[in-house]
Design a protein around this motif. Sequence first.
Motif, PDB file in Angstrom:
ATOM      1  N   LEU A  75      -4.820  -8.321  -0.782  1.00  0.00           N
ATOM      2  CA  LEU A  75      -5.265  -9.462  -1.587  1.00  0.00           C
ATOM      3  C   LEU A  75      -4.283 -10.628  -1.518  1.00  0.00           C
ATOM      4  O   LEU A  75      -4.687 -11.799  -1.529  1.00  0.00           O
ATOM      5  N   HIS A  76      -2.986 -10.325  -1.438  1.00  0.00           N
ATOM      6  CA  HIS A  76      -1.980 -11.389  -1.507  1.00  0.00           C
ATOM      7  C   HIS A  76      -1.493 -11.857  -0.136  1.00  0.00           C
ATOM      8  O   HIS A  76      -1.101 -13.022   0.007  1.00  0.00           O
ATOM      9  N   TYR A  77      -1.524 -10.963   0.859  1.00  0.00           N
ATOM     10  CA  TYR A  77      -0.949 -11.321   2.151  1.00  0.00           C
ATOM     11  C   TYR A  77      -1.889 -11.089   3.326  1.00  0.00           C
ATOM     12  O   TYR A  77      -1.560 -11.437   4.457  1.00  0.00           O
ATOM     13  N   GLY A  78      -3.037 -10.462   3.093  1.00  0.00           N
ATOM     14  CA  GLY A  78      -4.000 -10.245   4.158  1.00  0.00           C
ATOM     15  C   GLY A  78      -3.918  -8.859   4.769  1.00  0.00           C
ATOM     16  O   GLY A  78      -3.017  -8.066   4.473  1.00  0.00           O
ATOM     17  N   LEU A  79      -4.883  -8.581   5.647  1.00  0.00           N
ATOM     18  CA  LEU A  79      -4.975  -7.257   6.266  1.00  0.00           C
ATOM     19  C   LEU A  79      -3.734  -6.920   7.083  1.00  0.00           C
ATOM     20  O   LEU A  79      -3.296  -5.768   7.112  1.00  0.00           O
ATOM     21  N   ALA A  80      -3.158  -7.906   7.761  1.00  0.00           N
ATOM     22  CA  ALA A  80      -2.015  -7.634   8.635  1.00  0.00           C
ATOM     23  C   ALA A  80      -0.855  -7.010   7.857  1.00  0.00           C
ATOM     24  O   ALA A  80      -0.213  -6.061   8.331  1.00  0.00           O
ATOM     25  N   ALA A  81      -0.585  -7.518   6.645  1.00  0.00           N
ATOM     26  CA  ALA A  81       0.522  -6.979   5.857  1.00  0.00           C
ATOM     27  C   ALA A  81       0.249  -5.534   5.450  1.00  0.00           C
ATOM     28  O   ALA A  81       1.136  -4.673   5.516  1.00  0.00           O
ATOM     29  N   ALA A  82      -0.989  -5.260   5.023  1.00  0.00           N
ATOM     30  CA  ALA A  82      -1.338  -3.896   4.628  1.00  0.00           C
ATOM     31  C   ALA A  82      -1.229  -2.937   5.808  1.00  0.00           C
ATOM     32  O   ALA A  82      -0.786  -1.793   5.666  1.00  0.00           O
ATOM     33  N   MET A  83      -1.610  -3.400   6.988  1.00  0.00           N
ATOM     34  CA  MET A  83      -1.581  -2.528   8.154  1.00  0.00           C
ATOM     35  C   MET A  83      -0.163  -2.348   8.714  1.00  0.00           C
ATOM     36  O   MET A  83       0.134  -1.327   9.330  1.00  0.00           O
ATOM     37  N   MET A  84       0.715  -3.327   8.502  1.00  0.00           N
ATOM     38  CA  MET A  84       2.116  -3.118   8.867  1.00  0.00           C
ATOM     39  C   MET A  84       2.698  -1.945   8.076  1.00  0.00           C
ATOM     40  O   MET A  84       3.468  -1.137   8.608  1.00  0.00           O
ATOM     41  N   ALA A  85       2.302  -1.849   6.809  1.00  0.00           N
ATOM     42  CA  ALA A  85       2.750  -0.717   5.997  1.00  0.00           C
ATOM     43  C   ALA A  85       2.223   0.597   6.556  1.00  0.00           C
ATOM     44  O   ALA A  85       2.893   1.638   6.472  1.00  0.00           O
ATOM     45  N   CYS A  86       1.010   0.572   7.138  1.00  0.00           N
ATOM     46  CA  CYS A  86       0.428   1.777   7.737  1.00  0.00           C
ATOM     47  C   CYS A  86       1.174   2.217   8.997  1.00  0.00           C
ATOM     48  O   CYS A  86       1.037   3.361   9.424  1.00  0.00           O
ATOM     49  N   ILE A  87       1.934   1.318   9.589  1.00  0.00           N
ATOM     50  CA  ILE A  87       2.768   1.677  10.741  1.00  0.00           C
ATOM     51  C   ILE A  87       4.112   2.224  10.266  1.00  0.00           C
ATOM     52  O   ILE A  87       4.594   3.252  10.752  1.00  0.00           O
ATOM     53  N   LEU A  88       4.705   1.552   9.293  1.00  0.00           N
ATOM     54  CA  LEU A  88       6.050   1.916   8.849  1.00  0.00           C
ATOM     55  C   LEU A  88       6.092   3.282   8.173  1.00  0.00           C
ATOM     56  O   LEU A  88       7.056   4.035   8.335  1.00  0.00           O
ATOM     57  N   ALA A  89       5.040   3.617   7.395  1.00  0.00           N
ATOM     58  CA  ALA A  89       5.058   4.878   6.642  1.00  0.00           C
ATOM     59  C   ALA A  89       5.161   6.105   7.554  1.00  0.00           C
ATOM     60  O   ALA A  89       6.039   6.964   7.340  1.00  0.00           O
ATOM     61  N   PRO A  90       4.309   6.267   8.591  1.00  0.00           N
ATOM     62  CA  PRO A  90       4.466   7.445   9.449  1.00  0.00           C
ATOM     63  C   PRO A  90       5.723   7.412  10.311  1.00  0.00           C
ATOM     64  O   PRO A  90       6.242   8.476  10.687  1.00  0.00           O
ATOM     65  N   VAL A  91       6.231   6.218  10.628  1.00  0.00           N
ATOM     66  CA  VAL A  91       7.505   6.150  11.355  1.00  0.00           C
ATOM     67  C   VAL A  91       8.621   6.746  10.497  1.00  0.00           C
ATOM     68  O   VAL A  91       9.455   7.523  10.983  1.00  0.00           O
ATOM     69  N   LEU A  92       8.636   6.402   9.209  1.00  0.00           N
ATOM     70  CA  LEU A  92       9.617   6.987   8.301  1.00  0.00           C
ATOM     71  C   LEU A  92       9.438   8.497   8.199  1.00  0.00           C
ATOM     72  O   LEU A  92      10.412   9.261   8.190  1.00  0.00           O
ATOM     73  N   ALA A  93       8.169   8.941   8.141  1.00  0.00           N
ATOM     74  CA  ALA A  93       7.898  10.385   8.099  1.00  0.00           C
ATOM     75  C   ALA A  93       8.456  11.087   9.326  1.00  0.00           C
ATOM     76  O   ALA A  93       9.046  12.168   9.227  1.00  0.00           O
TER      77      ALA A  93
ATOM     78  N   ALA B 242       0.088   6.549   4.849  1.00  0.00           N
ATOM     79  CA  ALA B 242      -0.747   5.884   5.859  1.00  0.00           C
ATOM     80  C   ALA B 242      -2.218   6.208   5.678  1.00  0.00           C
ATOM     81  O   ALA B 242      -3.077   5.500   6.211  1.00  0.00           O
ATOM     82  N   VAL B 243      -2.532   7.283   4.934  1.00  0.00           N
ATOM     83  CA  VAL B 243      -3.920   7.588   4.593  1.00  0.00           C
ATOM     84  C   VAL B 243      -4.349   6.786   3.359  1.00  0.00           C
ATOM     85  O   VAL B 243      -5.459   6.246   3.300  1.00  0.00           O
ATOM     86  N   GLY B 244      -3.461   6.692   2.359  1.00  0.00           N
ATOM     87  CA  GLY B 244      -3.803   6.000   1.125  1.00  0.00           C
ATOM     88  C   GLY B 244      -3.841   4.488   1.247  1.00  0.00           C
ATOM     89  O   GLY B 244      -4.699   3.837   0.642  1.00  0.00           O
ATOM     90  N   LEU B 245      -2.935   3.916   2.007  1.00  0.00           N
ATOM     91  CA  LEU B 245      -2.836   2.455   2.094  1.00  0.00           C
ATOM     92  C   LEU B 245      -4.140   1.770   2.493  1.00  0.00           C
ATOM     93  O   LEU B 245      -4.531   0.775   1.883  1.00  0.00           O
ATOM     94  N   PRO B 246      -4.861   2.259   3.517  1.00  0.00           N
ATOM     95  CA  PRO B 246      -6.065   1.528   3.935  1.00  0.00           C
ATOM     96  C   PRO B 246      -7.335   1.890   3.181  1.00  0.00           C
ATOM     97  O   PRO B 246      -8.369   1.250   3.410  1.00  0.00           O
ATOM     98  N   LEU B 247      -7.288   2.882   2.279  1.00  0.00           N
ATOM     99  CA  LEU B 247      -8.527   3.371   1.673  1.00  0.00           C
ATOM    100  C   LEU B 247      -9.302   2.299   0.901  1.00  0.00           C
ATOM    101  O   LEU B 247     -10.514   2.164   1.099  1.00  0.00           O
ATOM    102  N   PRO B 248      -8.670   1.514   0.010  1.00  0.00           N
ATOM    103  CA  PRO B 248      -9.453   0.476  -0.662  1.00  0.00           C
ATOM    104  C   PRO B 248      -9.590  -0.793   0.167  1.00  0.00           C
ATOM    105  O   PRO B 248     -10.402  -1.667  -0.155  1.00  0.00           O
TER     106      PRO B 248
END
Length: 399
Positions: free
Chosen positions: A179-197, A36-42
């Motif tokens: 780039l392929h799906y927009g900010l919403a897709a990248a940020m959904m990953a930022c939610i799922l990663a810490p939930v799994l943690a 969740a730290v790495g996903l939004p950096l770029p």
Amino acid sequence: MRTLVSKPVPEAALAPAHRPRPAPGVIAALFCGYLAVGLPLPVIPLFVHQRLGFGDLLVGLAIGIQFLATVLTRGYAGRLTDQLGGKRSALQGAVVSAVAGLLYLVAAWPGMSSSASLIIIIAGRLAAGLGESQFVTGCVSWSIASVGPQRAGMSMSWTGIAMFAALSIGAPIGMALYLHYGLAAAMMACILAPVLAALIVLGSTSYLSAGGDRLPFHLVLGRIWREGLGLMLQGVGLSGLTAFASLYFAARHWDNAGLVMTAFGIGFILVRLALGHLPDQLGGYRVALCSLLIEAVGQLLLWAAPTAWLALAGALVTGLGCALIFPALGVEALKRVPPANRGSAMAAFVAFLDIAYGIAGPVAGVIATHLGYAAVYLFGTACALAGGVLIAGPVRSRS
């Protein structure tokens, strides 16, 4: 001020702490949560600059402000870890990190104004800082408790591998999703990663440290200032990579900006896997001095790079240099505090890195605005060399 005293932990609770390697559940949870730290950096620099239309200073602010919340809550995270254990701190941090991802997702809502999106992004970065403070402090201290203080350097090497593997994988994944799906897709990953943690944390064994006298947090800071300042100066180079590498590559019309953190992570992980035992065996100061000099070379390569591949080589060398600085100086920091203060010592130690990220982002933004993006890495070179000068004193005194 009175010294805080904790109740001794029963010997039975300490028995599981002696493992030859850090507990797998701790490392797995740290990897997932740190995605969740790495996903939004770029992603966030490009979103703020290209989609929202804000300048380099606000890009640096959007990246760096996370670390304001982190540094302000390190004392709380350290106390929480010392008193209730790293598992509790890590769990709370994972939940707050998921909230940060939710705020990022809201910022991508269609039709929202640029100003409103920026405000929500900044709120998300503040929440991410609060979550990271608890999560990383908890996991690092939990990992040390699982192996005992005699293997603290090795433990910090493994936790660092988990964190920077997450950065190396998370950054290009975040870029590809954006780039392929927009900010919403990248940020959904930022939610799922810490939930799994959080799910991994819930199913893992809790390792507790010994009780005893505890120092107030400000006294812990006073004892580890040299080690913390060395870590802070090291962090400037990494901050320049995370905040401005994608814009640096775009300005030079280079491809593969998402591979910058991958190159950094490869160098970082290789050194930790091969040489992670050195701080415990050779002493932290000597290892840190050599590492800071290598980081300076990597930053210099980035500054002077005429091609994308040489810039990626600079990121790789920077990773080689940064790899052992945290465990090397962390081992020395732990020697300066009572056993019951190890969680607070780690929190205070990492707080210096938070300060580096919080200050370096906006400062690098000013440098990039007036001198260009390459100058950010010349600044990183100077800071790494200054860290080497600082650490050279203890090295000479022990020679």
